[in-house]
Scaffold this active site. Sequence first.
Site, PDB file in Angstrom:
ATOM      1  N   ASP A 113       0.863  -1.169   0.000  1.00 11.57           N
ATOM      2  CA  ASP A 113       0.000   0.000   0.000  1.00 11.57           C
ATOM      3  C   ASP A 113       0.908   1.229   0.000  1.00 11.57           C
ATOM      4  O   ASP A 113       2.070   1.164   0.404  1.00 11.57           O
ATOM      5  CB  ASP A 113      -0.889  -0.023   1.245  1.00 11.57           C
ATOM      6  N   ASP A 116      -0.204   5.064   0.772  1.00  7.65           N
ATOM      7  CA  ASP A 116      -0.449   6.135   1.736  1.00  7.65           C
ATOM      8  C   ASP A 116      -0.233   5.676   3.170  1.00  7.65           C
ATOM      9  O   ASP A 116      -0.888   4.741   3.645  1.00  7.65           O
ATOM     10  CB  ASP A 116      -1.871   6.679   1.580  1.00  7.65           C
ATOM     11  N   THR A 157      -2.521   0.928  -4.744  1.00  5.41           N
ATOM     12  CA  THR A 157      -3.023   2.146  -4.115  1.00  5.41           C
ATOM     13  C   THR A 157      -4.249   2.700  -4.817  1.00  5.41           C
ATOM     14  O   THR A 157      -4.453   2.469  -6.016  1.00  5.41           O
ATOM     15  CB  THR A 157      -1.916   3.225  -4.111  1.00  5.41           C
ATOM     16  N   ALA A 158      -5.029   3.462  -4.048  1.00  5.00           N
ATOM     17  CA  ALA A 158      -6.179   4.160  -4.617  1.00  5.00           C
ATOM     18  C   ALA A 158      -5.755   5.432  -5.338  1.00  5.00           C
ATOM     19  O   ALA A 158      -6.555   6.062  -6.019  1.00  5.00           O
ATOM     20  CB  ALA A 158      -7.181   4.503  -3.516  1.00  5.00           C
ATOM     21  N   LYS A 166      -8.584  -3.724  -4.230  1.00 10.73           N
ATOM     22  CA  LYS A 166      -7.146  -3.980  -4.181  1.00 10.73           C
ATOM     23  C   LYS A 166      -6.869  -5.481  -4.187  1.00 10.73           C
ATOM     24  O   LYS A 166      -5.961  -5.961  -4.877  1.00 10.73           O
ATOM     25  CB  LYS A 166      -6.526  -3.356  -2.932  1.00 10.73           C
ATOM     26  N   ASP A 194      -1.085  -0.100   6.137  1.00 12.52           N
ATOM     27  CA  ASP A 194      -1.346   0.542   7.422  1.00 12.52           C
ATOM     28  C   ASP A 194      -2.815   0.534   7.790  1.00 12.52           C
ATOM     29  O   ASP A 194      -3.178   0.846   8.925  1.00 12.52           O
ATOM     30  CB  ASP A 194      -0.896   2.018   7.373  1.00 12.52           C
ATOM     31  N   ASN A 221      -8.734  -1.041   5.955  1.00 12.23           N
ATOM     32  CA  ASN A 221      -9.417  -1.160   4.663  1.00 12.23           C
ATOM     33  C   ASN A 221      -8.728  -2.168   3.750  1.00 12.23           C
ATOM     34  O   ASN A 221      -9.334  -2.676   2.808  1.00 12.23           O
ATOM     35  CB  ASN A 221      -9.468   0.202   3.963  1.00 12.23           C
TER      36      ASN A 221
END
Length: 310
Positions: A63, A65, A170-171, A215, A238, A241
Amino acid sequence: MAAMGWLTPRRRSATARSVLAGEAAAEAARKTSQQLELERETAARAEPDFPVVGDAEAAAFFDLDNTVMQGAAIFHFGRGLYKRKFFQRRELARFAWQQAWFRLAGVEDPEHMQDARESALSIVKGHRVSELMSIGEEIYDEYMADRIWPGTRALAQAHLDAGQKVWLVTAAPVETATIIARRLGLTGALGTVAESVDGVYTGKLVGEPLHGPAKAEAVRALAAAEGLDLNRCAAYSDSHNDIPMLSLVGHPYAINPDTKLRKHAKARDWRLRDYRTGRKAAKVGIPAAAGVGALAGGTAAAVALHRRRR
């Protein structure tokens, strides 16, 4: 004094005492060495070397962020676009407020993240993809390069050194994620895809943001295409979600975890790594480099901008 000689213990010669001390030290060293060797063997059996060098069916998924980078990539990207006059102060207030919320909460709030995506899409609409890629390189140097967590970067490098591929998941926009992956020397990136026609952004997404269960589906699809064994792969995040993605692999890691993920990880004996410092930072997920004073100042500025906007 001679009359009190009976109070003094009989002394061996200096040579004899030295021999005794040396023999005792040698025996203690031998026993210590045996004990350390036993402990190393036990540790090796309990936790084998990871990542496994030469395992071509393994890969790592990170991930972005607050896992690889402090803060959210889309907010840093927004700051760079504002500097280049892509939008006005009112939109900056929106980005500032969203970033302040992210730093305070330490989690990805779906409503705020959706708001940020809509802001970004409206801003880039009508711009060429090549233009935003070029600007993205500059923004990385200005706002992102110094926010990479060294600890997470080292984990990614360990996989690369073992001959494994490493992907960001990642989004954030796939263009931004690809820039970051390339600058870090990673294999590539899975990210949210914004629609473009003839190389120009339309202001719409292809499907939905790459978030949560999406994801996991992206990782599953990539693993199938790359011939990977997910049980031998690792994933790092982290956020709670990303539990679907973490649950998909054989080696899940909670990095700088939010409260829900920390609880989930401990219950399942997942590995945890926290590169933040200070009890407050560890508790709420505030990047330690920001500092309490900087956070307070940034939040106050965001509130002031928000009020001005209203």
